[in-house]
Write a protein that holds these residues in place. Structure first.
Motif, PDB file in Angstrom:
ATOM      1  N   UNK A  76      -6.150  -5.304 -10.259  1.00  0.00           N
ATOM      2  CA  UNK A  76      -4.948  -6.081 -10.566  1.00  0.00           C
ATOM      3  C   UNK A  76      -4.193  -6.452  -9.297  1.00  0.00           C
ATOM      4  N   UNK A  77      -4.245  -5.597  -8.272  1.00  0.00           N
ATOM      5  CA  UNK A  77      -3.586  -5.931  -6.998  1.00  0.00           C
ATOM      6  C   UNK A  77      -4.302  -7.093  -6.306  1.00  0.00           C
ATOM      7  N   UNK A  78      -5.634  -7.120  -6.407  1.00  0.00           N
ATOM      8  CA  UNK A  78      -6.392  -8.245  -5.838  1.00  0.00           C
ATOM      9  C   UNK A  78      -5.970  -9.552  -6.511  1.00  0.00           C
ATOM     10  N   UNK A  79      -5.929  -9.552  -7.837  1.00  0.00           N
ATOM     11  CA  UNK A  79      -5.561 -10.776  -8.558  1.00  0.00           C
ATOM     12  C   UNK A  79      -4.086 -11.136  -8.341  1.00  0.00           C
ATOM     13  N   UNK A  80      -3.253 -10.124  -8.110  1.00  0.00           N
ATOM     14  CA  UNK A  80      -1.846 -10.403  -7.803  1.00  0.00           C
ATOM     15  C   UNK A  80      -1.709 -11.159  -6.486  1.00  0.00           C
ATOM     16  N   UNK A  81      -2.613 -10.877  -5.545  1.00  0.00           N
ATOM     17  CA  UNK A  81      -2.546 -11.534  -4.243  1.00  0.00           C
ATOM     18  C   UNK A  81      -3.000 -12.982  -4.250  1.00  0.00           C
ATOM     19  N   UNK A  82      -3.781 -13.375  -5.258  1.00  0.00           N
ATOM     20  CA  UNK A  82      -4.339 -14.732  -5.266  1.00  0.00           C
ATOM     21  C   UNK A  82      -3.284 -15.839  -5.187  1.00  0.00           C
ATOM     22  N   UNK A  83      -2.175 -15.773  -5.960  1.00  0.00           N
ATOM     23  CA  UNK A  83      -1.202 -16.885  -5.906  1.00  0.00           C
ATOM     24  C   UNK A  83      -0.303 -16.885  -4.672  1.00  0.00           C
ATOM     25  N   UNK A  84      -0.277 -15.800  -3.923  1.00  0.00           N
ATOM     26  CA  UNK A  84       0.687 -15.600  -2.834  1.00  0.00           C
ATOM     27  C   UNK A  84       0.686 -16.765  -1.830  1.00  0.00           C
ATOM     28  N   UNK A  85      -0.445 -16.985  -1.165  1.00  0.00           N
ATOM     29  CA  UNK A  85      -0.498 -17.993  -0.111  1.00  0.00           C
ATOM     30  C   UNK A  85      -0.314 -19.404  -0.637  1.00  0.00           C
ATOM     31  N   UNK A  86      -0.926 -19.702  -1.787  1.00  0.00           N
ATOM     32  CA  UNK A  86      -0.789 -21.040  -2.357  1.00  0.00           C
ATOM     33  C   UNK A  86       0.658 -21.318  -2.745  1.00  0.00           C
ATOM     34  N   UNK A  87       1.352 -20.305  -3.287  1.00  0.00           N
ATOM     35  CA  UNK A  87       2.753 -20.511  -3.667  1.00  0.00           C
ATOM     36  C   UNK A  87       3.590 -20.875  -2.441  1.00  0.00           C
ATOM     37  N   UNK A  88       3.502 -20.068  -1.391  1.00  0.00           N
ATOM     38  CA  UNK A  88       4.314 -20.339  -0.209  1.00  0.00           C
ATOM     39  C   UNK A  88       3.961 -21.681   0.419  1.00  0.00           C
ATOM     40  N   UNK A  89       2.660 -21.996   0.456  1.00  0.00           N
ATOM     41  CA  UNK A  89       2.251 -23.263   1.053  1.00  0.00           C
ATOM     42  C   UNK A  89       2.809 -24.448   0.289  1.00  0.00           C
TER      43      UNK A  89
END
Length: 405
Positions: free
Chosen positions: A118-131
């Motif tokens: 779940x932590x791996x999948x939590x990280x997926x939106x991180x960079x795309x959101x900020x970008x």
């Protein structure tokens, strides 16, 4: 009232309304940054708690933090390319809904294996959101205010290190570590709603497509800028990672002092993030040199500052956060050089900074493992920051040679 006076008043009212609308958009976007920053940094503070509860060693529990970082690195380019044809407003909403879902799953995970997934999948939106959020922020202000707008988005991230992380740590002591991830899930839902209500309803670019976004991978200036951030900002993480160990092991202070020192670092990041955004709108290149050069100098003096006690260490921790403004500067430069591949380049920026988050502590750990005390991480940080300075000089030289500067 004359016609001229009426027109002036109407124009002034329109400007005020536009500025107020822009502030609300930036607040909505920065709320997502606060949620992301809280879960990213609080996971480090909560590590002993979830390791104990899930029945694994602290060393093994660190795999969950690495899984999140890996998710950021993987998700940033994949989701940016996959969402190329979507309206940015809708893409941000879906990213925050996914972030809410997977952080909530982290909170209820019954085993360490499921928690790590779940932590791996939590990280997926991180960079795309900020970008994508940075691109939306830049689109609602004049070109000469873009860096300031981007710094407002990152303000949520820096405030998270000052308030969100200590709050999550405090909550874990009284109502359990899972509560921190529940709160992040709620903040993510609030962000999705705020973006839905306040973000501009700009139509999708009809010419956008995944292949155009992938064009960023052929742009040498994009790669050089990403490398500059990955190396230079690694200097900050080389020292930040070992602040707690330095306070407790080297200076023999308490856990409360650790929390205070981390708040000082967060305060410094907030101050310098805003300052660097304003300065970058005036002279981006000089601002980058000041950040990397100033960071290298402060980090080189870090061991000496620690030897002077908690007060001098606190001053050094505050000042080393000048590197906290690098993210805004590099994000803005990517907008300048990415051409039509803005979304992928902007998202890759956050993948690069997670590389910095891995490289800095890894190199500092090698020095500490060789028998040096924790403050020696400052020398590693100084070398990496100086490396960022040199790489940025090379980036500008390449741009001038190619006729881009």
């Amino acid at each position: 009232m004359t016609d001229t006076t009426a027109e002036h008043a109407a124009g002034q009212a329109a400007r005020v309304a536009k500025e107020s609308s822009a502030r609300m958009v930036l607040f909505a976007l920065s709320l997502g940054g606060f949620a992301i920053g809280t879960t990213e940094f609080a996971s480090m503070a909560l590590l002993p708690s979830f390791a104990s509860d899930l029945g694994v060693s602290e060393a093994r529990a660190a795999d969950a933090i690495s899984a999140y970082a890996l998710g950021v690195v993987v998700g940033a380019p994949v989701l940016a390319v996959a969402g190329a044809k979507m309206r940015k407003r809708m893409l941000l909403i879906w990213l925050m809904l996914a972030f809410a879902l997977f952080n909530t799953l982290s909170a209820i995970a019954p085993s360490f294996g499921l928690f790590t997934v779940s932590r791996f999948f939590s990280g997926l939106p991180h960079g795309a959101y900020f970008g994508v959020a940075a691109l939306v922020a830049a689109s609602i202000v004049p070109r000469n205010k873009r860096a300031t707008a981007v710094s407002r988005v990152f303000l949520g991230l820096t405030i998270a290190t000052t308030i969100g992380v200590p709050a999550a740590s405090w909550m874990s002591q009284y109502i359990g570590w899972r509560s921190g991830f529940v709160i992040v899930g709620a903040l993510s839902l609030a962000t999705a709603l705020a973006v839905y209500l306040k973000a501009p309803r700009t139509p999708a670019d009809p010419d956008a497509n995944p292949l155009r976004e992938l064009g960023a991978l052929k742009n040498r200036q994009v790669w050089l800028t990403l490398a500059t951030g990955a190396v230079g900002f690694g200097g900050f993480f080389a020292v930040y990672t070992y602040i707690a160990s330095t306070v407790k092991s080297t200076l023999g202070a308490s856990d409360d002092t650790v929390a205070l020192m981390l708040m000082v670092a967060g305060l410094g990041m907030t101050i310098f993030n805003l300052a660097m955004g304003a300065l970058a709108d005036r002279n981006l290149n000089l601002t980058a040199y000041v950040a990397f050069g100033g960071g290298a100098l402060v980090l080189a003096l870090f061991p000496l500052a620690v030897s002077g006690g908690l007060w001098t260490m606190g001053i050094a921790v505050l000042c080393m956060s000048i590197l906290g403004g690098v993210s805004t500067v590099m994000q803005t430069r990517l907008m300048n050089v990415a051409g039509e591949a803005q979304q992928l380049a902007a998202s890759l920026h956050h993948a690069a900074f997670n590389v910095a988050n891995a490289v800095g502590p890894f190199l500092a750990a090698r020095v500490i493992a060789a028998g040096h005390d924790f403050p020696a991480a400052g020398y590693v940080g100084a070398a990496l920051s100086a490396g960022g300075f040199v790489l940025f000089a090379i980036t500008l030289w390449d741009a001038r040679r190619s006729g881009l500067e």
